[in-house]
Every structure is written in C-alpha cells, then in structure tokens.
Design an enzyme around this catalytic site. Structure first.
Site, PDB file in Angstrom:
ATOM      1  N   ASP A  61       0.896  -1.164   0.000  1.00 32.65           N
ATOM      2  CA  ASP A  61       0.000   0.000   0.000  1.00 32.65           C
ATOM      3  C   ASP A  61       0.924   1.200   0.000  1.00 32.65           C
ATOM      4  OD1 ASP A  61      -1.549   2.213   0.711  1.00 32.65           O
ATOM      5  OD2 ASP A  61      -2.910   1.012   1.933  1.00 32.65           O
ATOM      6  N   TYR A 163      -6.997  15.405  -8.514  1.00 30.67           N
ATOM      7  CA  TYR A 163      -6.270  14.466  -9.388  1.00 30.67           C
ATOM      8  C   TYR A 163      -5.314  15.181 -10.341  1.00 30.67           C
ATOM      9  CZ  TYR A 163      -5.292  10.871 -12.840  1.00 30.67           C
ATOM     10  OH  TYR A 163      -4.648  10.006 -13.690  1.00 30.67           O
ATOM     11  N   LYS A 167      -0.956  15.312 -10.311  1.00 29.12           N
ATOM     12  CA  LYS A 167      -0.004  14.905 -11.355  1.00 29.12           C
ATOM     13  C   LYS A 167       0.978  16.050 -11.659  1.00 29.12           C
ATOM     14  CE  LYS A 167      -1.488  10.669 -11.953  1.00 29.12           C
ATOM     15  NZ  LYS A 167      -0.674   9.486 -11.637  1.00 29.12           N
TER      16      LYS A 167
HETATM   17  P1  NAP Z   1      -6.710   1.777 -12.222  1.00 27.39           P
HETATM   18  O1  NAP Z   1      -7.185   0.724 -13.160  1.00 27.39           O
HETATM   19  O2  NAP Z   1      -7.683   2.422 -11.302  1.00 27.39           O
HETATM   20  O3  NAP Z   1      -5.514   1.151 -11.377  1.00 27.39           O
HETATM   21  C1  NAP Z   1      -4.921   1.862 -10.336  1.00 27.39           C
HETATM   22  C2  NAP Z   1      -4.034   0.928  -9.559  1.00 27.39           C
HETATM   23  O4  NAP Z   1      -3.478   1.663  -8.442  1.00 27.39           O
HETATM   24  C3  NAP Z   1      -4.808  -0.252  -8.963  1.00 27.39           C
HETATM   25  O5  NAP Z   1      -3.994  -1.403  -9.008  1.00 27.39           O
HETATM   26  C4  NAP Z   1      -5.029   0.176  -7.520  1.00 27.39           C
HETATM   27  O6  NAP Z   1      -5.174  -0.896  -6.621  1.00 27.39           O
HETATM   28  C5  NAP Z   1      -3.700   0.887  -7.282  1.00 27.39           C
HETATM   29  N1  NAP Z   1      -3.711   1.698  -6.079  1.00 27.39           N
HETATM   30  C6  NAP Z   1      -4.499   2.754  -5.763  1.00 27.39           C
HETATM   31  N2  NAP Z   1      -4.206   3.198  -4.527  1.00 27.39           N
HETATM   32  C7  NAP Z   1      -3.209   2.402  -4.054  1.00 27.39           C
HETATM   33  C8  NAP Z   1      -2.490   2.343  -2.850  1.00 27.39           C
HETATM   34  N3  NAP Z   1      -2.719   3.195  -1.834  1.00 27.39           N
HETATM   35  N4  NAP Z   1      -1.505   1.417  -2.714  1.00 27.39           N
HETATM   36  C9  NAP Z   1      -1.277   0.552  -3.721  1.00 27.39           C
HETATM   37  N5  NAP Z   1      -1.927   0.521  -4.880  1.00 27.39           N
HETATM   38  C10 NAP Z   1      -2.902   1.452  -5.037  1.00 27.39           C
HETATM   39  O7  NAP Z   1      -6.006   2.983 -12.985  1.00 27.39           O
HETATM   40  P2  NAP Z   1      -5.133   3.049 -14.339  1.00 27.39           P
HETATM   41  O8  NAP Z   1      -5.918   3.797 -15.338  1.00 27.39           O
HETATM   42  O9  NAP Z   1      -4.561   1.714 -14.675  1.00 27.39           O
HETATM   43  O10 NAP Z   1      -3.974   4.037 -13.861  1.00 27.39           O
HETATM   44  C11 NAP Z   1      -2.604   3.682 -13.816  1.00 27.39           C
HETATM   45  C12 NAP Z   1      -1.778   4.956 -13.832  1.00 27.39           C
HETATM   46  O11 NAP Z   1      -1.952   5.642 -15.078  1.00 27.39           O
HETATM   47  C13 NAP Z   1      -2.157   5.956 -12.735  1.00 27.39           C
HETATM   48  O12 NAP Z   1      -0.978   6.586 -12.264  1.00 27.39           O
HETATM   49  C14 NAP Z   1      -3.019   6.957 -13.480  1.00 27.39           C
HETATM   50  O13 NAP Z   1      -3.045   8.226 -12.851  1.00 27.39           O
HETATM   51  C15 NAP Z   1      -2.309   6.995 -14.823  1.00 27.39           C
HETATM   52  N6  NAP Z   1      -3.136   7.515 -15.914  1.00 27.39           N
HETATM   53  C16 NAP Z   1      -4.251   6.852 -16.327  1.00 27.39           C
HETATM   54  C17 NAP Z   1      -5.003   7.369 -17.373  1.00 27.39           C
HETATM   55  C18 NAP Z   1      -6.217   6.667 -17.894  1.00 27.39           C
HETATM   56  O14 NAP Z   1      -6.836   7.184 -18.848  1.00 27.39           O
HETATM   57  N7  NAP Z   1      -6.613   5.517 -17.353  1.00 27.39           N
HETATM   58  C19 NAP Z   1      -4.630   8.568 -17.995  1.00 27.39           C
HETATM   59  C20 NAP Z   1      -3.495   9.228 -17.547  1.00 27.39           C
HETATM   60  C21 NAP Z   1      -2.747   8.693 -16.513  1.00 27.39           C
HETATM   61  P3  NAP Z   1      -6.633  -1.390  -6.071  1.00 27.39           P
HETATM   62  O15 NAP Z   1      -7.135  -2.390  -7.079  1.00 27.39           O
HETATM   63  O16 NAP Z   1      -6.301  -1.992  -4.759  1.00 27.39           O
HETATM   64  O17 NAP Z   1      -7.506  -0.172  -5.983  1.00 27.39           O
END
Ligand code: NAP
Length: 240
Positions: A61, A163, A167
């Site tokens: 975490d 959010y 970033k």
């Molecule tokens: P996601 O599917 O919501 O996955 C987020 C991950 O972070 C999950 O594994 C979640 O675990 C984990 N997490 C959250 N809080 C945590 C904590 N306190 N300790 C450990 N793990 C934690 O999101 P995603 O879209 O794949 O995002 C991945 C990255 O890409 C992020 O940095 C996000 O800001 C960035 N990003 C995403 C997008 C997009 O369009 N999706 C765009 C720009 C940037 P749990 O399953 O336990 O919640």
C-alpha cells in the site's frame, strides 16, 4: 547476483499497471506485482505466471511507510537489487472535483497516494536501485498534469482539483529527484498513457491498457544514453 532484470510495478493488479507488468515480464524480467489487496494481488500474479511471466507478489500500500519498507526487504531477499521501479498506483479521489467544493480529505488522500506514495516507495527502493547497473524509475503521470495543456484550453478532461493537480505536483517532485540524482546512473522519467479504458475513469477511455502501458515499458527499457527528467507520451515529449 542474478543477471535477470528485476522490476517492481506499483498498482499492478489491474489496469495499466497489470499490462506494464505483463510487458516487462514478456522481456524475461522478474516482475514484482505491487498491490495492496491480497486477493487481487494473488489473482494477478497467478494470471501473469500462467502467461509465462516470472511474477511475484509484493504486498504494497503506497500510503504505508512500514509496508514500503517491508516491500523493499522482500525485493532485496528475492534479488539483492532493483533495476526498474514503475510508480503506477494512483487514485482520482472521485469526481466531480471542483476546487470550490472539493473536501480537504479528498485532497489529502489523492496527494498522499499519487505524490507522497511515489516519494515513499521511491525512497524505500533507492538503496536497491543504486545497486543496479542501469537503474530506471518511471513515474506514471498524465497530460492533465501539464500546466500548459490545462491553461491552453483544448481537451483537458473534467475539472479535477485533486487528481490533475496531484499529477502536476508529481511532475514537480520528479524533477527534484532528477536534480538530486544527476550524478548517478539512475534515469527518472514521467510517462503519460493517454486516455485508457480502466476503472480510473469508469472505462470511458479510448485506449487499451496494453496501449497505455507501452510508454512505461519504453521508459523502463531506455538505453544508458537515453533521456532523464522527461515527460513523454507515445508521440514524444509533452509540454510541461
Ligand atoms: P486503475 O485501473 O484504477 O488502477 C490503479 C491501480 O493503483 C490499482 O492497481 C489500484 O489498486 C492501485 N492503487 C491505488 N491506490 C493504491 C495504494 N494506496 N496502494 C497501492 N496501490 C494502489 O487505474 P489506471 O488507469 O490503470 O492508472 C494507472 C496509472 O496511469 C495511474 O498513475 C493513473 O493516474 C495513470 N493515468 C491513467 C489514465 C487513464 O486514462 N486511465 C490517464 C493518464 C494517466 P486497487 O485495485 O487496490 O484499488
């Protein structure tokens, strides 16, 4: 010490993080699947292993100091060093997030996870990264963190005081790491995955998680003469 490259990906149980782990594992690397929930972590590790990845679970975490220290001990026992850290875990804190209305608790949670979490895990892993021949850190950022992008109008997504600002904060902190570590062989870059269909945005994104993972994989595998301190998407550098 093993010649096999070893990586740790935070938030690797789903979404883009899972695909980063799968992609790095596909290179023959050992990949630590950092995840806070035991069941979700074990399911992801089992799926990756079934796909031939040398994956291992790392309870993590990113908001927990003791947990980050324990994760570093686990990686050390496993490999004695860390070659690549991908700080991918993040939360949005939920929308809407108008700055005039956002609860302080939301601001704290998002910054604690998306910024302080990255600092916490990076600092816990740095002693292990320093033992690597070509250490790489990839911080997953976003175009919503680009001030010039936000200020320039265009498609900047919903108003998001916590959010988007987290970033920007992450980018700013990353640059301070780049300055402090300038005399080392550690390369640190920020990657933007594009708008990806994941839990983070209710699967409204238009890219696949594997497409979103590609930039992190590229930055994780940079050659020794590659860039550091950059902010990139698949097309190249992004304006700050
Ligand atoms: P996601 O599917 O919501 O996955 C987020 C991950 O972070 C999950 O594994 C979640 O675990 C984990 N997490 C959250 N809080 C945590 C904590 N306190 N300790 C450990 N793990 C934690 O999101 P995603 O879209 O794949 O995002 C991945 C990255 O890409 C992020 O940095 C996000 O800001 C960035 N990003 C995403 C997008 C997009 O369009 N999706 C765009 C720009 C940037 P749990 O399953 O336990 O919640």
């Amino acid at each position: 010490m093993s010649e096999q490259t070893i990586a740790l990906v935070t938030g690797a149980n789903k979404g883009i993080g899972y695909e980063i782990a799968a992609g790095l594992g596909g290179l023959g690397w050992a990949v630590g699947v950092g995840a806070r929930d035991q069941e979700r972590r074990e399911t992801a590790v089992a799926k990756l292993r079934a796909a031939g990845v040398d994956a291992f679970g790392v309870p993590l975490d990113v908001t927990d100091d003791a947990g980050a220290a324990q994760a570093a001990r686990l990686v050390e026992e496993r490999a004695g060093r860390l070659d690549v850290l991908v700080n991918n875990a993040a939360v949005t804190g939920g929308m809407p997030q108008a700055p005039t209305l956002v609860p302080a608790a939301t601001m704290r949670t998002v910054v604690e996870t998306n910024v302080i979490g990255v600092i916490r895990v990076t600092n816990a892993m740095l002693p292990l990264l320093r033992r690597s021949r070509s250490p790489r850190i990839v911080n997953m950022s976003s175009t919503v963190g680009s001030l010039s992008h936000q200020a320039g109008g265009g498609d900047t997504g919903p108003i998001s005081a916590a959010y988007a600002a987290s970033k920007t904060f992450l980018n700013a902190v990353t640059i301070q790491y780049v300055k402090e570590l300038a005399d080392t062989n550690i390369k640190i870059n920020m990657g933007c995955p594009g708008f990806v269909a994941t839990d983070l945005n209710g699967f409204r994104g238009v890219r696949t998680p594997a497409q979103g993972a590609a930039i992190a994989i590229r930055l994780a595998t940079l050659p020794d003469d590659g860039p550091t301190g950059g902010f990139f998407d698949d097309q190249g550098p992004i304006p700050w």
